[in-house]
Structure formats: structure tokens, C-alpha cells
Design a protein around this motif. Sequence first.
Motif, PDB file in Angstrom:
ATOM      1  N   ILE A 415      26.837  35.354  90.639  1.00 52.58           N
ATOM      2  CA  ILE A 415      26.076  34.110  91.164  1.00 52.58           C
ATOM      3  C   ILE A 415      24.893  33.993  90.962  1.00 52.58           C
ATOM      4  CG2 ILE A 415      26.262  32.564  93.156  1.00 52.58           C
ATOM      5  CD1 ILE A 415      29.020  33.436  92.602  1.00 52.58           C
ATOM      6  N   GLY A 416      24.331  33.023  90.066  1.00 51.46           N
ATOM      7  CA  GLY A 416      22.825  32.899  89.886  1.00 51.46           C
ATOM      8  C   GLY A 416      22.422  32.307  90.787  1.00 51.46           C
ATOM      9  N   GLY A 417      21.028  31.888  90.522  1.00 49.54           N
ATOM     10  CA  GLY A 417      19.956  31.206  91.343  1.00 49.54           C
ATOM     11  C   GLY A 417      19.299  29.964  90.980  1.00 49.54           C
ATOM     12  N   THR A 418      19.092  28.962  91.873  1.00 45.99           N
ATOM     13  CA  THR A 418      18.496  27.643  91.377  1.00 45.99           C
ATOM     14  C   THR A 418      17.550  27.301  92.576  1.00 45.99           C
ATOM     15  OG1 THR A 418      20.123  26.161  92.818  1.00 45.99           O
ATOM     16  CG2 THR A 418      20.668  26.619  90.604  1.00 45.99           C
ATOM     17  N   THR A 419      16.586  26.427  91.849  1.00 49.78           N
ATOM     18  CA  THR A 419      15.719  25.703  92.753  1.00 49.78           C
ATOM     19  C   THR A 419      16.209  24.405  93.515  1.00 49.78           C
ATOM     20  OG1 THR A 419      13.806  26.829  91.901  1.00 49.78           O
ATOM     21  CG2 THR A 419      13.538  25.053  93.538  1.00 49.78           C
ATOM     22  N   LEU A 420      16.364  24.112  94.657  1.00 49.28           N
ATOM     23  CA  LEU A 420      17.230  22.978  95.174  1.00 49.28           C
ATOM     24  C   LEU A 420      16.383  21.896  95.593  1.00 49.28           C
ATOM     25  CD1 LEU A 420      19.781  21.588  96.178  1.00 49.28           C
ATOM     26  CD2 LEU A 420      19.755  23.156  98.292  1.00 49.28           C
ATOM     27  N   TYR A 421      16.310  20.755  95.200  1.00 51.34           N
ATOM     28  CA  TYR A 421      15.584  19.535  95.668  1.00 51.34           C
ATOM     29  C   TYR A 421      16.380  18.614  96.390  1.00 51.34           C
ATOM     30  CZ  TYR A 421      12.247  21.678  92.340  1.00 51.34           C
ATOM     31  OH  TYR A 421      11.252  22.559  91.686  1.00 51.34           O
ATOM     32  N   THR A 422      15.749  17.992  97.356  1.00 50.79           N
ATOM     33  CA  THR A 422      16.297  17.098  98.145  1.00 50.79           C
ATOM     34  C   THR A 422      15.391  15.872  97.925  1.00 50.79           C
ATOM     35  OG1 THR A 422      14.988  17.943 100.199  1.00 50.79           O
ATOM     36  CG2 THR A 422      17.503  18.770  99.792  1.00 50.79           C
ATOM     37  N   THR A 423      16.252  14.702  98.481  1.00 52.69           N
ATOM     38  CA  THR A 423      15.668  13.481  98.741  1.00 52.69           C
ATOM     39  C   THR A 423      14.619  13.387 100.036  1.00 52.69           C
ATOM     40  OG1 THR A 423      17.297  12.351  99.974  1.00 52.69           O
ATOM     41  CG2 THR A 423      17.741  12.267  97.603  1.00 52.69           C
ATOM     42  N   SER A 424      14.003  12.336 100.083  1.00 49.41           N
ATOM     43  CA  SER A 424      12.925  12.188 101.250  1.00 49.41           C
ATOM     44  C   SER A 424      13.822  12.320 102.556  1.00 49.41           C
ATOM     45  CB  SER A 424      12.238  10.965 101.191  1.00 49.41           C
ATOM     46  OG  SER A 424      13.137   9.814 100.835  1.00 49.41           O
ATOM     47  N   THR A 425      15.361  11.942 102.314  1.00 55.48           N
ATOM     48  CA  THR A 425      15.954  11.870 103.511  1.00 55.48           C
ATOM     49  C   THR A 425      16.742  13.274 104.006  1.00 55.48           C
ATOM     50  OG1 THR A 425      17.855  11.041 102.323  1.00 55.48           O
ATOM     51  CG2 THR A 425      16.274   9.360 103.556  1.00 55.48           C
ATOM     52  N   GLY A 426      16.667  14.209 102.994  1.00 56.15           N
ATOM     53  CA  GLY A 426      17.367  15.457 102.946  1.00 56.15           C
ATOM     54  C   GLY A 426      18.577  15.548 102.200  1.00 56.15           C
ATOM     55  N   ALA A 427      18.888  14.598 101.423  1.00 53.34           N
ATOM     56  CA  ALA A 427      20.193  14.650 100.863  1.00 53.34           C
ATOM     57  C   ALA A 427      20.025  15.556  99.576  1.00 53.34           C
ATOM     58  CB  ALA A 427      20.694  13.263 100.511  1.00 53.34           C
ATOM     59  N   PHE A 428      20.980  15.789  99.066  1.00 59.95           N
ATOM     60  CA  PHE A 428      21.105  16.494  97.714  1.00 59.95           C
ATOM     61  C   PHE A 428      20.322  15.761  96.715  1.00 59.95           C
ATOM     62  CE2 PHE A 428      22.432  18.051  93.494  1.00 59.95           C
ATOM     63  CZ  PHE A 428      22.362  19.293  93.566  1.00 59.95           C
ATOM     64  N   SER A 429      19.454  16.183  95.809  1.00 56.04           N
ATOM     65  CA  SER A 429      18.733  15.372  94.802  1.00 56.04           C
ATOM     66  C   SER A 429      19.328  16.148  93.307  1.00 56.04           C
ATOM     67  CB  SER A 429      17.324  15.551  94.873  1.00 56.04           C
ATOM     68  OG  SER A 429      16.718  14.668  93.638  1.00 56.04           O
ATOM     69  N   ASN A 430      18.882  17.417  93.016  1.00 58.51           N
ATOM     70  CA  ASN A 430      19.036  18.209  91.752  1.00 58.51           C
ATOM     71  C   ASN A 430      18.562  19.434  92.011  1.00 58.51           C
ATOM     72  OD1 ASN A 430      16.121  18.433  90.591  1.00 58.51           O
ATOM     73  ND2 ASN A 430      16.110  16.511  91.314  1.00 58.51           N
ATOM     74  N   GLU A 431      18.931  20.238  91.039  1.00 56.07           N
ATOM     75  CA  GLU A 431      18.593  21.924  90.953  1.00 56.07           C
ATOM     76  C   GLU A 431      18.060  22.027  89.621  1.00 56.07           C
ATOM     77  OE1 GLU A 431      21.660  24.151  93.373  1.00 56.07           O
ATOM     78  OE2 GLU A 431      22.713  22.630  92.138  1.00 56.07           O
ATOM     79  N   THR A 432      17.121  22.959  89.431  1.00 58.38           N
ATOM     80  CA  THR A 432      16.471  23.524  88.185  1.00 58.38           C
ATOM     81  C   THR A 432      16.920  25.057  88.371  1.00 58.38           C
ATOM     82  OG1 THR A 432      14.240  23.896  89.231  1.00 58.38           O
ATOM     83  CG2 THR A 432      14.660  21.546  88.115  1.00 58.38           C
ATOM     84  N   VAL A 433      16.381  25.725  87.208  1.00 58.46           N
ATOM     85  CA  VAL A 433      16.653  27.166  87.364  1.00 58.46           C
ATOM     86  C   VAL A 433      15.522  27.704  88.249  1.00 58.46           C
ATOM     87  CG1 VAL A 433      16.536  29.308  85.811  1.00 58.46           C
ATOM     88  CG2 VAL A 433      17.288  27.139  84.724  1.00 58.46           C
ATOM     89  N   TRP A 434      15.886  28.897  88.964  1.00 60.05           N
ATOM     90  CA  TRP A 434      14.858  29.373  89.916  1.00 60.05           C
ATOM     91  C   TRP A 434      14.145  30.331  89.226  1.00 60.05           C
ATOM     92  CZ3 TRP A 434      15.513  34.725  92.211  1.00 60.05           C
ATOM     93  CH2 TRP A 434      14.519  35.160  92.880  1.00 60.05           C
ATOM     94  N   ASN A 435      12.656  30.114  89.039  1.00 62.63           N
ATOM     95  CA  ASN A 435      11.991  30.910  88.274  1.00 62.63           C
ATOM     96  C   ASN A 435      10.591  30.726  88.728  1.00 62.63           C
ATOM     97  OD1 ASN A 435      10.062  32.142  86.623  1.00 62.63           O
ATOM     98  ND2 ASN A 435      11.298  31.723  84.684  1.00 62.63           N
ATOM     99  N   ASP A 436      10.131  31.841  89.785  1.00 62.87           N
ATOM    100  CA  ASP A 436       8.671  31.812  90.410  1.00 62.87           C
ATOM    101  C   ASP A 436       7.784  32.152  89.551  1.00 62.87           C
ATOM    102  OD1 ASP A 436       9.733  30.617  92.786  1.00 62.87           O
ATOM    103  OD2 ASP A 436       9.824  32.303  93.888  1.00 62.87           O
ATOM    104  N   GLY A 437       8.206  32.798  88.431  1.00 64.39           N
ATOM    105  CA  GLY A 437       7.100  33.455  87.499  1.00 64.39           C
ATOM    106  C   GLY A 437       6.710  34.595  88.048  1.00 64.39           C
ATOM    107  N   LEU A 438       5.319  35.146  87.646  1.00 63.03           N
ATOM    108  CA  LEU A 438       4.910  36.574  87.936  1.00 63.03           C
ATOM    109  C   LEU A 438       4.174  36.424  89.298  1.00 63.03           C
ATOM    110  CD1 LEU A 438       3.481  37.896  84.593  1.00 63.03           C
ATOM    111  CD2 LEU A 438       5.913  37.695  85.281  1.00 63.03           C
ATOM    112  N   ASP A 439       4.516  37.561  90.056  1.00 61.36           N
ATOM    113  CA  ASP A 439       3.684  37.769  91.280  1.00 61.36           C
ATOM    114  C   ASP A 439       2.341  38.424  90.826  1.00 61.36           C
ATOM    115  OD1 ASP A 439       4.243  40.545  90.917  1.00 61.36           O
ATOM    116  OD2 ASP A 439       5.690  40.585  92.463  1.00 61.36           O
ATOM    117  N   PRO A 440       1.438  39.019  91.799  1.00 63.74           N
ATOM    118  CA  PRO A 440       0.284  39.326  91.531  1.00 63.74           C
ATOM    119  C   PRO A 440       0.217  40.707  91.073  1.00 63.74           C
ATOM    120  CG  PRO A 440       0.187  38.505  93.756  1.00 63.74           C
ATOM    121  CD  PRO A 440       1.548  38.374  93.283  1.00 63.74           C
ATOM    122  N   ALA A 441       1.483  41.552  91.007  1.00 63.30           N
ATOM    123  CA  ALA A 441       1.387  42.759  90.343  1.00 63.30           C
ATOM    124  C   ALA A 441       2.037  42.591  88.996  1.00 63.30           C
ATOM    125  CB  ALA A 441       2.401  43.605  91.195  1.00 63.30           C
TER     126      ALA A 441
END
Length: 580
Positions: A415-441
Motif C-alpha cells: 500500500i503506497g501513499g498519496t497526498t489527499l486534497y479536499t474541496t472547500s466543503t471537505g469533500a474528496f477532490s484529488n490526490e497526488t504522489v506523497w513526496n515531502d522532499g528532503l528534511d533538514p538532515a
Amino acid sequence: MKRNHRFALPLPSPRRLACAVPLVFAAAAAHATTDWVDTHTKAFLTGPQLMARSAVPSLELADGEITDIVVTLNLRNAGQLRQLAHDVNQPGNAHYRQYLTPEQFLDSYAPTEAQVKSVVDYLRKNGFVNVQVAPNRLLVSARGTAGTAKTAFNTSLVHYQDASRSGFVNASKAQVPRALGAAVGSVLGLQNVARARPMLRIGNVAKPQALAAGTATGHYPKEFPGLYNATGVPAAAGVTVGIITMGGVSQTLKDLEQFTSSNGYGTVTTQTVETNGTGTPGSYNDDQKDLVGEWNLDSQSIVGSAGGQVGKLIFYMADLNAAGNTGLTQAFNRAVSDNVAKVINVSLGWCETDADKDGTIDAEEPIFTVAAAQGQTFSVSSGDEGVYECNNRGFPNGTNYTVPWPAASPHVLAIGGTTLYTTSTGAFSNETVWNDGLDPAGKLWATGGGVSTILPAPVWQSGSNRRLPDVSFDAAPSTGAYIYEHGQLQLEGGTSLAAPIFTGLWARLLAANGTSLGFPAGRLYRAIPSNPSLVRYDVVLGNNGYQGSGYKANTGWDYATGFGSLSITNLNELIRSGGF
């Protein structure tokens, strides 16, 4: 016939060694008098690697240092079992849904009682105590010392240290006398420097952010059924769900009670199972530093996604102090030999090449095969290091891509991961690949995905090697789950969230259709391309690498998010119509 295995020969009395190379030479000399065969436990590090990576000269462990080991035994009729695992989950096959029972496993596929006795006798003869046999006869555990391990398995254990970890490793392949060669698969517990870790990422509680892709905000677990179109499916009442943990869950049970009370849910029936065998001391205390949050995320996300109800949550607890990942192997095997939970969550993982070295893959892949043949589904996190699982835990390394175990098993759902976006009313909108980039380390935080270098592709995937993930759900800490921990709400993400979301949603489908749904991977790969409505959202934006590395999301299946997320109500309708 000599088998491809991993260990070395016993040395005389304990002594200091300037490096690991003399161990190999001494082992070679012993072959002149003993007929050894290799197991599937390799030298964890070669002599040159030990010299290059150790800050101090390698020293052999003192003979009296305690070590617990697990000997894994080979299946009988392994090829037939793999075929059965396919057939019982294949619609139209004569064996479809005729799932293997534990009794049938013992009769046709388990190691024989004579083989088990020969291993038990050998361990006791060489000084091991607390010898325990798993109910399905796949594992034999015992307590010994570095000296008994050296004598029994023809390898020395040496101290190991580098910049990030320290402990002991076996300096050569583990071996057994030729008379045991057909029975023994691998020997676990001969290293303790490489361990599974939770796929958890802590987020910062913040106000919702209105972005071009939609609103990014945290979610309460009870929201996930609506977000993934599952409210048309009954809650998972009556379904037993397993959760694999490392160590105890006493705080998790308290936090789960607060979670259910705060959300108006009924009390969840729970059970805790110590899995290292009777008669052997184990550690089942809470690990407050890292693991309590993981088990909280698992249990609360499962219950919320399941609609606030499950029949029972069984926590299969691995011995926290077991060497390497020996405790996890025992926990997996207990969940399978019990055959009570039909969906089992695993929010843990580690480098598949390390798992191959120490014999874990050889030990656990048969366990997952049995699970699939019994109609059980393991839901496993695909990793939080993007394409760099084995590269110093997520630090980018060009195009040297790697994946974690056990997500790489062809008999689990990764099971992989996404970034989950919602509408202004809290309904499902869309998803993108979860990628937060590099942390400070400089470490990459992104969903795991790619190609196994070790495991073959299952029949339901193309290519020669296993590809992952299979499907994906919310994992980004910025859009993750609000979880109770020590009485406070904490925003948490990672593929440790994605896996329990699927686990809870699959439990709903089990409740709606009976526990005979079995292992669904092959059917998902057949059904989704011809039924696009089964996909809640086909993720087409983002990648799981850094600065041009990694895999990009595309239409249809891809290495970043698999098929994307699922529409549970639509999948349920297909199941009920007989099309799945």
C-alpha cells in the motif's frame, strides 16, 4: 548437493580478531573434518565490508553472550502450495475459495514431525535451551549463546559498528550438517544491526491550506470512509482484524478507548498475543519513544475506516528485544497459524537486501504464501523513503533504487501513499504522489515504490520481478490523520497511515460479503483496467524521488502509487454482482 545458504564454521575458544577475514580462513579449515551445507542465511557482512565500515577492529562475541535464534524449516511440496495460493483466489478455477485449512497444511505442506525432531534434537545436543516448535512446524526457536551458535551453525558472531548502528553480525554463512540440509531453510537471530522500523511520519497541526490542487488539511479517521466512497458499505462488525506490532500496546489500548469514546463508537474488543513461544522470556513493554504512535495510528485508523466497528482487534506482538527481525517472523507466523484474522495490518518494513542476507525472506515468504492459500490478506506499507529504502534509510543516491520487505512479497498487498486534497466543503477532490522532499538532515520522505531485485513477479503482474505498490491511500503528514496519543491529538502520516486505511476499508468489504473474499491482488489487477470506476482517483501527478530521480505517476498503474486509491462502494457492487 550443496545449497545456496549463508554461514561459517565453528572456531576454537573465543579470541580477539583484528578483522573478520581470519574467521573465514578458520572456517575453511574446519570443512576438512565436517560435512556442512549452507542455509539461506548469508554472511551479513563480508570481511572487507566489516573492515571498511567498522570504526574499531571487529571482535568476536564472547562465547557466553546470550542469543535467541529461530531455525526455519522448509515446506514440503512448496511448488504445489504456491499453485494452490493462486488457484483458491482465481475465479473460475476448480479450487476457487476452497481455502487451505491449518489441518490440511500440516498434512500436506508442513515440515514432517521427523524433520522437526531432528532439528530439535540437534539444537539441544549443541546446548540450546527453551526449544519451542511453532504450531505449524515452520519455526523452531531456542535460547543459546554466541558459543552454541558458532558450534551449531558453523559461523562466528562479531561486534559491528558504524556511524549509524552497532551490534553483532554473523561473519560467514550459517551452515548445518548435511543430514539437516533438506529440512533447514535459514537461521534467524544471528544479526541485530538491521531492523524493521515503523513507516510513520509526524506532521504539524496547522490550519487548512488552500492550494492549487485543493485544500490540504488533516482528517479524523472517521472521515476516511466518506473520502474513499465507503459509506455505502456496512461497517466491519464481526470481522477480526490483526495488527502486527513490535513490543507491547498497553498505552495504545488506553488511547484507543479515548478515540472510540470521543467519536461515539462502541468499545472495541481487543486481544494481545505474545508471539515468541511459550517458555521463552520476551519483552512486551511499550516503546514510548517510537512505537506507541505507530500502533495508535494503526488501530485508530483501522477502526475509523471500518466505520467505528470491528469484531475484534488482535495485536500480534513481536518480542521487542529479539535479534534482528526474528520477533516479526514469529508474529507473522502466529497470525497465519491462528488463521483467525482475514486481514492483517503491517506498518513496518526494512531493506529487502538486508532481509535476503539474514534469511528473513526465505523464512517469511512461505508464511505469506500460506496466508494467501488460507484466504488471508496482509496489508503492508510500501515505505517512506521513496526509491531509496536501502540507501541509508532514504538519503538520495542517484538511480540506485531499492524497495522494502515485506511489501516486496508477491503474496501481500503493498500500500503506497498519496497526498489527499479536499474541496472547500471537505469533500474528496484529488490526490497526488506523497513526496515531502528532503528534511533538514537530507533524508527523503516520500511513498515507496519500485521493483524488487529479489522477488519474482506474481502471475498477475507483468515483468520478471515484483513491482510495488499495488494501490495507495492518504499518507502525507499535511493531510494525514488526527490520532489520540497520551490524551492529545497528534497529526500523523506516512504509508503507516495508508496501510491501515486499506485494512479498515477491506474489513468493511469482508463484513459485507463474508470472509471468503480471500487475497484480492490478482482480481484487482484484472478488474481495475476494465472497470475504471473502481478507482477513486487515478494519481497522475508527482514522483517518489528527488531532483529528477524516482518514478513519475502516470495514467493507470505506475511505480509511484500503483492503481491509485479505490472507490469502496463501487468495488463492493462489483463483488456483489459476481464480477470480482
